[in-house]
Design a protein around this motif. Structure first.
Motif: not given
Length: 249
Positions: A152-156, A166-174, A180-191, A194-195
């Motif tokens: 897989f390629t992220p975002g593809r 599912s909506d529940a699964a997307a919530t857990f991904a968010v 993961s904040h600190g590893i990920l930037t705020d911009q990474d988390i937003d992206r 949304a994905r």
């Protein structure tokens, strides 16, 4: 186990060749004894695999419930982090911390981590494909025992098949992204957040092609990535180790 009553495979959307599919089109015949691993090399890249990973978690708990017995257990699902920790995945039921496995940035280290855990289904974040050398016994295990190799390629969003959470699964991904904040930037988390509500594409490849994907994570250093002192103590010189070499072209 927070997902044990909230993940239902029927609530995920599978598309195969543009047509509606099912979980079994993605990971056919998955059982409770299967061991799944996501391999990731970029910050947050593994979270792109959340739709299929959480669908697999859902199937795992569906199978346990079908037995009609009470249970308190987690699936044997892992994330292999190449080079350094790339995110945290407890919200995806990759629990606990021992299932977040950080390895050196080369193909043999990844292969050893998969073999040590007897992984049967592998989801590889795609870093391309390269030639290289691996330990023959580990490469043969991968060729013979791993049932499914997916990339897989992220975002593809497209591939041999795609999965929308599912909506529940997307919530857990968010939640995993935010954890993961600190590893990920705020911009990474937003992206990534949304994905999480969009389809993610996956491609099915052969085990042989999968070895080339592993080599793309980095060249195997030294003598097939093995510890020099360990080899010395076992009299494993160049002639001995030549028999262990497996060339990936």
């Amino acid at each position: 186990m927070h997902t044990s009553t909230t993940m239902h495979t029927s609530e995920f959307e599978f598309l195969v060749g543009g047509r509606s599919g099912t979980f079994d089109d993605a990971l056919p015949g998955l059982t409770v004894t299967d061991r799944v691993a996501v391999v990731t090399y970029s910050p947050g890249g593994s979270l792109a695999a959340a739709p299929l990973l959480l669908a697999s978690v859902g199937r795992y708990y569906e199978l346990l419930r079908s037995r009609g017995e009470s249970f308190y257990r987690y699936p044997s699902y892992y994330v292999i982090h190449v080079g350094r920790q790339q995110a945290y995945h407890g919200w995806l039921d990759v629990w606990s911390a021992n299932k977040e496995v950080v390895v050196a940035p080369h193909g043999e280290a990844v292969l050893e981590a998969l073999s040590d855990r007897a992984i049967t289904r592998v989801l590889l974040e795609d870093a391309g494909s390269k030639p290289g050398e691996l330990m023959r016994e580990n490469a043969n295990w991968f060729l013979e025992d791993v049932r499914d190799v997916l990339t897989f390629t992220p975002g593809r969003r497209e591939g041999d098949f795609s999965v929308r959470s599912s909506d529940a699964a997307a919530t857990f991904a968010v939640r995993a992204a935010r954890a993961s904040h600190g590893i990920l930037t705020d911009q990474d988390i937003d992206r990534i957040s949304a994905r999480a509500y969009h389809p993610q594409g996956f491609d099915r490849i052969t085990q042989s092609d999968g070895l080339g994907k592993l080599c793309a994570y980095g060249p195997t250093p030294g003598v097939l990535g093995q510890d020099d002192e360990y080899l010395r103590r076992h009299g494993a010189g160049a002639a001995t180790m030549q028999h262990h070499r497996f060339k990936v072209s």
